[in-house]
Design a protein around this motif. Structure first.
Motif, PDB file in Angstrom:
ATOM      1  N   GLN A  42       0.606  -1.103   0.074  1.00  0.00           N
ATOM      2  CA  GLN A  42       0.052   0.122   0.119  1.00  0.00           C
ATOM      3  C   GLN A  42       0.866   1.498   0.011  1.00  0.00           C
ATOM      4  N   LEU A  71       0.898   4.111  -2.793  1.00  0.00           N
ATOM      5  CA  LEU A  71       0.651   5.571  -2.544  1.00  0.00           C
ATOM      6  C   LEU A  71       1.762   6.379  -2.808  1.00  0.00           C
ATOM      7  N   ARG A  92       1.556   7.270  -6.332  1.00  0.00           N
ATOM      8  CA  ARG A  92       0.518   8.109  -6.514  1.00  0.00           C
ATOM      9  C   ARG A  92      -0.716   7.178  -7.234  1.00  0.00           C
ATOM     10  N   PRO A 107      -7.107   3.802  -6.636  1.00  0.00           N
ATOM     11  CA  PRO A 107      -7.633   2.622  -6.013  1.00  0.00           C
ATOM     12  C   PRO A 107      -7.635   1.457  -7.182  1.00  0.00           C
ATOM     13  N   SER A 125      -6.291   0.955   4.940  1.00  0.00           N
ATOM     14  CA  SER A 125      -5.426   1.947   5.068  1.00  0.00           C
ATOM     15  C   SER A 125      -4.114   1.684   5.961  1.00  0.00           C
ATOM     16  N   LEU A 126      -3.089   2.649   5.583  1.00  0.00           N
ATOM     17  CA  LEU A 126      -2.022   2.444   6.272  1.00  0.00           C
ATOM     18  C   LEU A 126      -2.022   2.510   7.643  1.00  0.00           C
ATOM     19  N   GLU A 127      -3.024   3.415   8.162  1.00  0.00           N
ATOM     20  CA  GLU A 127      -2.885   3.416   9.609  1.00  0.00           C
ATOM     21  C   GLU A 127      -3.656   1.917  10.162  1.00  0.00           C
ATOM     22  N   ALA A 158     -11.450  10.357  -0.616  1.00  0.00           N
ATOM     23  CA  ALA A 158     -11.731   8.873  -0.691  1.00  0.00           C
ATOM     24  C   ALA A 158     -10.597   8.012  -1.124  1.00  0.00           C
ATOM     25  N   ASP A 159      -9.978   8.435  -2.198  1.00  0.00           N
ATOM     26  CA  ASP A 159      -8.919   7.476  -2.918  1.00  0.00           C
ATOM     27  C   ASP A 159      -7.683   7.619  -2.323  1.00  0.00           C
ATOM     28  N   PHE A 160      -7.435   8.794  -1.655  1.00  0.00           N
ATOM     29  CA  PHE A 160      -6.020   8.999  -1.089  1.00  0.00           C
ATOM     30  C   PHE A 160      -5.932   8.950   0.183  1.00  0.00           C
ATOM     31  N   GLN A 176      -8.017   8.353   2.767  1.00  0.00           N
ATOM     32  CA  GLN A 176      -8.560   7.172   3.226  1.00  0.00           C
ATOM     33  C   GLN A 176      -7.641   5.969   2.933  1.00  0.00           C
ATOM     34  N   GLN A 177      -6.901   6.259   2.108  1.00  0.00           N
ATOM     35  CA  GLN A 177      -5.988   5.134   1.964  1.00  0.00           C
ATOM     36  C   GLN A 177      -4.652   5.226   3.047  1.00  0.00           C
ATOM     37  N   VAL A 178      -4.524   6.226   3.523  1.00  0.00           N
ATOM     38  CA  VAL A 178      -3.449   6.818   4.470  1.00  0.00           C
ATOM     39  C   VAL A 178      -3.995   6.593   6.029  1.00  0.00           C
ATOM     40  N   PHE A 179      -5.069   6.938   6.250  1.00  0.00           N
ATOM     41  CA  PHE A 179      -5.751   6.903   7.652  1.00  0.00           C
ATOM     42  C   PHE A 179      -7.018   6.357   7.514  1.00  0.00           C
ATOM     43  N   PHE A 181       0.478  14.743  -2.900  1.00  0.00           N
ATOM     44  CA  PHE A 181      -0.250  14.671  -3.981  1.00  0.00           C
ATOM     45  C   PHE A 181      -0.528  16.065  -4.626  1.00  0.00           C
TER      46      PHE A 181
END
Lengths: 327, 440
Positions: A153, A157, A160, A163, A171-173, B189-191, B193-196, B317
């Motif tokens: 993941q 990211l 960049r 999905p 998520s990473l978290e 939504a696409d970024f 929420q992919q981190v947090f 980004f």
């Protein structure tokens, strides 16, 4: 029966894995249901197989390397099934199912081995030891799975990338949390397992059975993994620079390699873990014609796998042999 | 306002030859200036539905009014259904507008076309942003409001239920709704929420006051973000924005400290040079204890030096990155459109077939009842002739007669159902009525 039973549920998990892989290429309404059905059917067969072995073949779960591996795989698949309900769009099976299948494969390898020798005095510590090591193994495998997905993941990211079409990556978290908790659980379980192992060794020492030496390859790799995980946990809790999460993910992957090494030690190296060891001779320094009598399982008795290790080099006087030793 | 006339309820069983009529306008051809004059708020919708029930008491009605469309759905028997002109005039009259002002923008769909249009609208295939999720809720709300007012009955109950079903099928069988196409929605939504995993415990720092930042912040607040800090070169502007977004303002000099404690940084200043240079970010890094950090650079020219994104734990980004994903999503959505349309077609065809088949229901009931009488007579005659038969034998014989009747009726009824796919099977129904002397 053993081979057929193992092939039966391994095939169910294999089909579920193939369907998980197919998410990468196409969408289907039915796939989720079929994955769920295959996994659930496999888990039921797996449970029945473990139950059958526990009640008719070995006398209890965790009483041989084979049972130990099958139970670890069972826990992983049960966890996967729960995750499948909670996060149906996340393909945890891509990582968890190969690990479970690997454990089932190892169980097949060990199918011909004798069960661990049993002694009533050590059965409680034996169960604690085997159960804790099993929990630690599952925790390391889960941490490994979370670590691998985390790195994937994080890479996406950094590139960049949007999905993925077929599925949702956590998520990473979330992955970090899963990784850290599994790591913590692994350290605690491993500490308990090691302590129980030392206690077993001490009990054996009291009963004049030679302890498992510190130099045993399995003991060495397990201890190394414990220290490695402990350091990783301390790093994760006390020191958190920018790249720490990624480092922890790498650490869990290396822990997985330690785990593989430990399993390889059991599989390939000359370890006396879980094997019969002749008790010491009283005066001459030579081993008498004695052996530990295998404990005969009775319906009312509990049995557990026994790991024997402890301080090497015993030369002092020892108490008389207990009744279960025969000349 | 339309005058009240004959109060009555349309809540009765659906009758034969039900007709549907849709009159409306949407963002496709109607300018915003006209749409906003035709729009209905909730109170106006209630009043309009009430007025329609007085005007057309035998007609069911649902009024759908959103930012992008105003559509009036009417259903009932052909004789009682108002014409498209009358419905259009009603909409204009309700708002006190001249009919000829809206007439050029109105579209009219009837029966199957109206059903197909409703299904496409509910599935968000007719929306300005293809696949946007709100429209299904708006369609449901419009139906529920109408049902609560007694203006929607069995026809629209079935129609809107099936519209919701079609929309759900589109949502689950295609990726249309998963592909976001606006920059703020993609950013969150696409970024993000992919981190947090959650945002209620995250610090959000907004640098500048761009419109895009506000929209992004709305998405973040929807996800639970509460701790917002605003930094602006103008302290007054920062205070004003912080008040509006329920956050706190920080001075420009506090930028490094604010960035060091932030989990999400949104930058939208009009500065000509980068604000977060690699050197300045090194100061931020030295103070940071929370990782990772998610940075959205929505400014043109960029506010954050690209090398900042190379640092570990930093996910940066720019607007170009987001736009690339938006474009890719848009292309993938377009590729999914034929599949979504096929689902809508299938559902609409099935719905219309069921509706047409319902038209023949009274005839089928009569036919079955008509066959029951001779069956019972023959059974009675047989039982009288054979008094020695016990209960079990009688039950067997009765069952055999029932099966015979069902088998004889199966073929004509099946043919009737098949013909209902092409429309109400009037010719077959006439033939049946004549052959078996049924009342139409």
């Amino acid at each position: 029966m053993s081979r057929m039973g193992i092939i039966c549920f391994a095939a169910s998990y294999g089909i579920a894995l193939l369907l998980e892989v197919s998410r990468l290429w196409f969408r289907s309404r039915l796939r989720g249901v079929v994955i769920l059905g295959c996994t659930a059917a496999g888990l039921i067969a797996h449970t029945l197989f473990l139950g059958y072995r526990a009640f008719t073949v070995t006398g209890s779960p965790l009483s041989s390397e084979m049972d130990w591996c099958l139970l670890a795989a069972w826990v992983l698949v049960a966890l996967y099934l729960m995750l499948l309900f909670a996060y149906p769009r996340t393909p945890f099976g891509l990582v968890l199912l190969p690990l479970a299948l690997g454990l089932i494969g190892a169980a097949g390898w060990w199918a011909s081995r004798e069960p661990y020798p049993q002694a009533p005095a050590s059965r409680v510590w034996g169960l604690i030891h085997a159960g804790a090591i099993l929990a630690a193994t599952v925790a390391v495998l889960v941490a490994f799975a979370a670590g691998v997905i985390y790195l994937f993941q994080a890479y996406r990211l950094k590139q960049r990338r949007g999905p993925l079409g077929g599925f949702w990556v956590p998520s990473l978290e979330w992955l970090d949390r899963m990784n850290s908790r599994s790591l913590g659980a692994a350290v605690v379980a491993l500490a308990v397992g090691l302590f129980a192992g030392v206690m077993l060794n001490w009990i054996n020492y009291q009963q004049h059975v030679p302890p498992l030496p510190w130099s045993d390859p399995l003991v060495m790799t397990t201890l190394a993994m414990f220290w490695w995980l402990l350091v990783a946990l301390v790093l994760a809790v006390w020191y958190r620079p920018a790249d720490e999460v990624r480092k922890v993910a790498f650490i869990t992957i290396i822990s997985f390699i330690f785990l593989l090494t430990a399993l390889a030690a059991l599989l390939l190296m000359n370890t006396s873990h879980g094997r019969n060891r002749n008790p010491w001779q009283e005066q001459s320094g030579q081993a008498p014609q004695v052996s530990v009598e295998p404990y005969v399982w009775q319906e009312s008795s509990l049995r557990g796998g026994i790991c024997l290790w402890g301080p090497a080099g015993h030369g002092r006087s020892r108490p008389p042999f207990v009744a279960q030793l025969r000349t | 306002m339309v005058e009240a006339a004959h109060p009555s309820s349309p809540n009765s069983e659906p009758r034969s030859a039900m007709n549907l009529l849709l009159v409306g306008c949407s963002h496709h051809q109607t300018p915003l200036a006209v749409r906003e004059r035709l729009a209905f708020n909730e109170a106006q919708t209630v009043a309009a539905l009430s007025a329609m029930r007085h005007c057309w008491p035998q007609t069911e009605a649902v009024l759908l009014s959103t930012c992008n469309r105003v559509e009036l759905y009417l259903g009932g028997e052909k004789e009682t259904l108002p014409s498209a002109e009358e419905a259009g005039a009603f909409l204009a009259q309700f708002h006190g507008l001249p009919h000829n002002l809206i007439q050029p923008y109105l579209y009219v769909y009837e029966d199957e076309e109206a059903v197909r249009h409703l299904f496409a609208v509910a599935s968000s295939l007719d929306s300005m942003v293809l696949g946007e999720a709100q429209i299904l809720g708006q369609v449901k709300d419009a139906y529920q409001l109408s049902a609560a007012q007694g203006a929607a009955g069995p026809i629209f109950h079935a129609t809107f239920q099936t519209a919701v079903k079609a929309a759900r099928r589109v949502a689950t069988e295609t990726t249309l709704h998963q592909r976001r196409v606006s920059i703020p929605s993609v950013a969150v939504a696409d970024f993000a929420q992919q981190v947090f995993d959650r945002f209620d415990d995250k610090q959000v720092l907004v640098i500048g006051a761009g419109e895009m930042a506000e929209e992004t912040l709305k998405y973040l607040q929807d996800q639970g973000a509460r701790q917002i800090t605003v930094v602006n070169r103008s302290a007054e502007r920062a205070e004003e924005l912080a008040r509006r977004w329920q956050g706190r303002a920080a001075t420009w000099e506090e930028l490094v400290e604010a960035a060091a404690s932030a989990d999400v940084i949104i930058s939208t200043t009009g500065a000509q040079q980068p604000i977060l240079t690699a050197e300045r970010f090194a100061q931020v890094t030295a103070q940071r204890r929370r990782w990772p950090v998610f940075i959205l650079d929505l400014a043109v020219p960029r506010d954050v030096e690209p090398t900042v994104g190379d640092q570990p734990g930093v996910y940066l980004f720019s607007i170009d990155d987001l736009k690339a994903v938006c474009d890719a999503n848009r292309r993938q959505r377009d590729a999914e459109l034929p599949l979504a349309m096929r689902i809508v077609e299938e559902e609409a065809a099935q719905f219309m077939a069921d509706l047409h088949h319902k038209a023949s229901a009274p005839l089928i009931i009569q036919l079955r009842q008509g066959w029951q009488k001779p069956k019972e007579e023959e059974l009675q005659r047989l039982f009288n002739k054979l008094p020695q038969l016990d209960d079990h034998a009688r039950a067997e014989i009765r069952q055999a007669f029932d099966r015979l009747v069902n088998k004889l009726l199966h073929l004509p009824l099946d043919t009737l159902r098949n013909h209902a796919r092409q429309g109400v099977p009037h010719s077959l129904m006439d033939a049946l009525a004549k052959l078996f002397r049924l009342k139409e």
